[in-house]
Design an enzyme around this catalytic site. Sequence first.
Site, PDB file in Angstrom:
ATOM      1  N   ARG A   1      -0.131  -8.910  13.251  1.00 30.18           N
ATOM      2  CA  ARG A   1      -0.710  -7.844  12.408  1.00 30.18           C
ATOM      3  C   ARG A   1      -1.593  -8.451  11.323  1.00 30.18           C
ATOM      4  O   ARG A   1      -2.658  -7.914  11.004  1.00 30.18           O
ATOM      5  CB  ARG A   1       0.411  -7.004  11.767  1.00 30.18           C
ATOM      6  CG  ARG A   1       1.084  -6.091  12.772  1.00 30.18           C
ATOM      7  CD  ARG A   1       2.405  -5.574  12.265  1.00 30.18           C
ATOM      8  NE  ARG A   1       2.272  -4.731  11.098  1.00 30.18           N
ATOM      9  CZ  ARG A   1       3.267  -4.464  10.250  1.00 30.18           C
ATOM     10  NH1 ARG A   1       4.466  -4.986  10.457  1.00 30.18           N
ATOM     11  NH2 ARG A   1       3.067  -3.677   9.235  1.00 30.18           N
TER      12      ARG A   1
ATOM     13  N   ARG B   1      -9.441   1.353   8.889  1.00 28.26           N
ATOM     14  CA  ARG B   1      -9.068  -0.028   9.155  1.00 28.26           C
ATOM     15  C   ARG B   1     -10.099  -0.786   9.972  1.00 28.26           C
ATOM     16  O   ARG B   1      -9.910  -1.956  10.280  1.00 28.26           O
ATOM     17  CB  ARG B   1      -7.785  -0.042   9.979  1.00 28.26           C
ATOM     18  CG  ARG B   1      -6.600  -0.366   9.150  1.00 28.26           C
ATOM     19  CD  ARG B   1      -5.421  -0.403  10.069  1.00 28.26           C
ATOM     20  NE  ARG B   1      -4.396   0.304   9.389  1.00 28.26           N
ATOM     21  CZ  ARG B   1      -3.199  -0.186   9.171  1.00 28.26           C
ATOM     22  NH1 ARG B   1      -2.857  -1.340   9.641  1.00 28.26           N
ATOM     23  NH2 ARG B   1      -2.330   0.506   8.518  1.00 28.26           N
TER      24      ARG B   1
ATOM     25  N   ARG C   1      12.134  -5.924   4.245  1.00 28.27           N
ATOM     26  CA  ARG C   1      11.841  -4.488   4.181  1.00 28.27           C
ATOM     27  C   ARG C   1      12.876  -3.695   4.991  1.00 28.27           C
ATOM     28  O   ARG C   1      13.243  -4.065   6.090  1.00 28.27           O
ATOM     29  CB  ARG C   1      10.446  -4.195   4.739  1.00 28.27           C
ATOM     30  CG  ARG C   1      10.219  -2.684   4.815  1.00 28.27           C
ATOM     31  CD  ARG C   1       8.794  -2.269   4.872  1.00 28.27           C
ATOM     32  NE  ARG C   1       8.060  -2.821   5.992  1.00 28.27           N
ATOM     33  CZ  ARG C   1       6.756  -2.634   6.163  1.00 28.27           C
ATOM     34  NH1 ARG C   1       6.059  -1.946   5.281  1.00 28.27           N
ATOM     35  NH2 ARG C   1       6.157  -3.167   7.191  1.00 28.27           N
TER      36      ARG C   1
ATOM     37  N   LYS D   1       0.831  -1.217   0.000  1.00 26.64           N
ATOM     38  CA  LYS D   1       0.000   0.000   0.000  1.00 26.64           C
ATOM     39  C   LYS D   1       0.861   1.261   0.000  1.00 26.64           C
ATOM     40  O   LYS D   1       0.659   2.166  -0.793  1.00 26.64           O
ATOM     41  CB  LYS D   1      -0.914   0.055   1.246  1.00 26.64           C
ATOM     42  CG  LYS D   1      -1.818  -1.120   1.423  1.00 26.64           C
ATOM     43  CD  LYS D   1      -2.664  -0.981   2.671  1.00 26.64           C
ATOM     44  CE  LYS D   1      -1.890  -0.945   3.974  1.00 26.64           C
ATOM     45  NZ  LYS D   1      -1.205  -2.195   4.329  1.00 26.64           N
TER      46      LYS D   1
ATOM     47  N   ARG E   1      11.882  -1.980  10.575  1.00 26.23           N
ATOM     48  CA  ARG E   1      10.792  -1.505  11.430  1.00 26.23           C
ATOM     49  C   ARG E   1      10.600  -2.461  12.593  1.00 26.23           C
ATOM     50  O   ARG E   1      10.660  -3.676  12.413  1.00 26.23           O
ATOM     51  CB  ARG E   1       9.495  -1.426  10.600  1.00 26.23           C
ATOM     52  CG  ARG E   1       9.139  -0.009  10.232  1.00 26.23           C
ATOM     53  CD  ARG E   1       8.021   0.049   9.243  1.00 26.23           C
ATOM     54  NE  ARG E   1       6.757  -0.504   9.718  1.00 26.23           N
ATOM     55  CZ  ARG E   1       5.614  -0.408   9.047  1.00 26.23           C
ATOM     56  NH1 ARG E   1       5.596   0.230   7.884  1.00 26.23           N
ATOM     57  NH2 ARG E   1       4.506  -0.928   9.517  1.00 26.23           N
TER      58      ARG E   1
HETATM   59  P1  AP5 Z   1       4.942  -1.579   1.748  1.00 24.55           P
HETATM   60  O1  AP5 Z   1       4.589  -0.719   0.573  1.00 24.55           O
HETATM   61  O2  AP5 Z   1       5.765  -0.975   2.835  1.00 24.55           O
HETATM   62  O3  AP5 Z   1       3.624  -2.276   2.315  1.00 24.55           O
HETATM   63  P2  AP5 Z   1       2.419  -1.679   3.159  1.00 24.55           P
HETATM   64  O4  AP5 Z   1       1.191  -2.376   2.672  1.00 24.55           O
HETATM   65  O5  AP5 Z   1       2.428  -0.187   3.148  1.00 24.55           O
HETATM   66  O6  AP5 Z   1       2.854  -2.255   4.567  1.00 24.55           O
HETATM   67  P3  AP5 Z   1       2.793  -1.647   6.019  1.00 24.55           P
HETATM   68  O7  AP5 Z   1       3.507  -2.661   6.887  1.00 24.55           O
HETATM   69  O8  AP5 Z   1       3.314  -0.243   6.083  1.00 24.55           O
HETATM   70  O9  AP5 Z   1       1.284  -1.678   6.279  1.00 24.55           O
HETATM   71  P4  AP5 Z   1       0.575  -1.745   7.621  1.00 24.55           P
HETATM   72  O10 AP5 Z   1      -0.784  -1.526   7.134  1.00 24.55           O
HETATM   73  O11 AP5 Z   1       0.736  -2.906   8.495  1.00 24.55           O
HETATM   74  O12 AP5 Z   1       1.365  -0.657   8.459  1.00 24.55           O
HETATM   75  P5  AP5 Z   1       1.067   0.845   8.779  1.00 24.55           P
HETATM   76  O13 AP5 Z   1       2.343   1.577   8.697  1.00 24.55           O
HETATM   77  O14 AP5 Z   1      -0.102   1.338   8.010  1.00 24.55           O
HETATM   78  O15 AP5 Z   1       5.666  -2.888   1.163  1.00 24.55           O
HETATM   79  C1  AP5 Z   1       6.163  -3.898   2.052  1.00 24.55           C
HETATM   80  C2  AP5 Z   1       7.534  -4.393   1.532  1.00 24.55           C
HETATM   81  O16 AP5 Z   1       7.352  -5.091   0.290  1.00 24.55           O
HETATM   82  C3  AP5 Z   1       8.519  -3.253   1.233  1.00 24.55           C
HETATM   83  O17 AP5 Z   1       9.802  -3.696   1.566  1.00 24.55           O
HETATM   84  C4  AP5 Z   1       8.378  -3.032  -0.286  1.00 24.55           C
HETATM   85  O18 AP5 Z   1       9.581  -2.532  -0.857  1.00 24.55           O
HETATM   86  C5  AP5 Z   1       8.069  -4.444  -0.779  1.00 24.55           C
HETATM   87  N1  AP5 Z   1       7.169  -4.467  -1.938  1.00 24.55           N
HETATM   88  C6  AP5 Z   1       6.115  -3.639  -2.177  1.00 24.55           C
HETATM   89  N2  AP5 Z   1       5.499  -4.006  -3.326  1.00 24.55           N
HETATM   90  C7  AP5 Z   1       6.184  -5.098  -3.798  1.00 24.55           C
HETATM   91  C8  AP5 Z   1       6.010  -5.966  -4.935  1.00 24.55           C
HETATM   92  N3  AP5 Z   1       5.034  -5.797  -5.825  1.00 24.55           N
HETATM   93  N4  AP5 Z   1       6.867  -6.981  -5.080  1.00 24.55           N
HETATM   94  C9  AP5 Z   1       7.838  -7.194  -4.177  1.00 24.55           C
HETATM   95  N5  AP5 Z   1       8.058  -6.421  -3.092  1.00 24.55           N
HETATM   96  C10 AP5 Z   1       7.218  -5.389  -2.904  1.00 24.55           C
HETATM   97  O19 AP5 Z   1       0.587   0.737  10.302  1.00 24.55           O
HETATM   98  C11 AP5 Z   1       1.478   0.343  11.338  1.00 24.55           C
HETATM   99  C12 AP5 Z   1       0.714   0.241  12.648  1.00 24.55           C
HETATM  100  O20 AP5 Z   1       0.135   1.525  12.986  1.00 24.55           O
HETATM  101  C13 AP5 Z   1      -0.489  -0.718  12.651  1.00 24.55           C
HETATM  102  O21 AP5 Z   1      -0.094  -2.052  12.910  1.00 24.55           O
HETATM  103  C14 AP5 Z   1      -1.355  -0.117  13.776  1.00 24.55           C
HETATM  104  O22 AP5 Z   1      -0.884  -0.458  15.040  1.00 24.55           O
HETATM  105  C15 AP5 Z   1      -1.163   1.387  13.571  1.00 24.55           C
HETATM  106  N6  AP5 Z   1      -2.180   1.962  12.662  1.00 24.55           N
HETATM  107  C16 AP5 Z   1      -1.942   2.517  11.433  1.00 24.55           C
HETATM  108  N7  AP5 Z   1      -3.096   2.933  10.872  1.00 24.55           N
HETATM  109  C17 AP5 Z   1      -4.090   2.636  11.763  1.00 24.55           C
HETATM  110  C18 AP5 Z   1      -5.496   2.781  11.731  1.00 24.55           C
HETATM  111  N8  AP5 Z   1      -6.142   3.318  10.685  1.00 24.55           N
HETATM  112  N9  AP5 Z   1      -6.204   2.341  12.805  1.00 24.55           N
HETATM  113  C19 AP5 Z   1      -5.581   1.805  13.873  1.00 24.55           C
HETATM  114  N10 AP5 Z   1      -4.248   1.612  13.953  1.00 24.55           N
HETATM  115  C20 AP5 Z   1      -3.501   2.029  12.912  1.00 24.55           C
END
Ligand code: AP5
Length: 224
Positions: A175, A96, A131, A21, A164
């Site tokens: 997660r 979410r 990552r 994402k 991370r």
């Molecule tokens: P990446 O693009 O980083 O993936 P992502 O889907 O953004 O993953 P996140 O881990 O950031 O999502 P998340 O939803 O768990 O975390 P968030 O930060 O929102 O890609 C992942 C890896 O794969 C990278 O290394 C990339 O280079 C690689 N890659 C990408 N595309 C690829 C492809 N096609 N092929 C191969 N490799 C690829 O949230 C973190 C925490 O914050 C949550 O756990 C929660 O505690 C809190 N939080 C955040 N938002 C909320 C909310 N709305 N409500 C409540 N808690 C929240």
Amino acid sequence: MSMENVSSLKLMFFGAPGAGKGTQAEIAAKRYAIPTISTGAILREAVAAKTELGRLAAGYMESGALVPDDVIVGIVRDRLAKDDCKAGFILDGFPRTLAQAEAFDKTGIGLSLVIDIEVEDERIIERMSGRRVCSACGETYHTVYNPSVDNVHCTKCGAELICRRDDDPEVVKKRLSTYHSETEPLRAYYEGKGLLRVVHGQEKLEDTTALTVGVIEDYLAGRK
Ligand code: AP5
């Protein structure tokens, strides 16, 4: 594509942790010149700065749980009120939960499209172990699929890359389980509204980008 078409492009990227994402949101943000609102990035900045929000969020994030809805809704509402969101925006990682989606609906802001990036859990666990994120600017890399200049430093700003804390395999499993129980039901919610478009995450990052851009361009062409 003219800027006129892009005005008020309101996207949401949906999908499991590590589905890509954030990566696709950043690419679309540059292409369409609209800001990304990543709740995860906002929370990580708050944790690093040791603010009150950061102290509250850290425990939830490190255990793989969600931060409480009222906190998140407040953050997003404040961010969307800023001027740079008037020409459109990209939501990454919000909503979410059903409560967050309903709170967002109540603002009346609305969404153009919800892009659901689908990747199997097994591939996600493998991806997360590779990552790396920049300790200074937050740029995301992957040691194999999207390497930085030397896999140690950020290509953009030269700062050191780090893992991370929530990419620890046990936290990733939690997660994913949180995603399946609390977030995945939103897919039906947005499908019911006719907003959902599914993109199957590909092995190569640029192949996923081509599919994502295709979905957005189809939407913009249909709006002309
Ligand atoms: P990446 O693009 O980083 O993936 P992502 O889907 O953004 O993953 P996140 O881990 O950031 O999502 P998340 O939803 O768990 O975390 P968030 O930060 O929102 O890609 C992942 C890896 O794969 C990278 O290394 C990339 O280079 C690689 N890659 C990408 N595309 C690829 C492809 N096609 N092929 C191969 N490799 C690829 O949230 C973190 C925490 O914050 C949550 O756990 C929660 O505690 C809190 N939080 C955040 N938002 C909320 C909310 N709305 N409500 C409540 N808690 C929240």
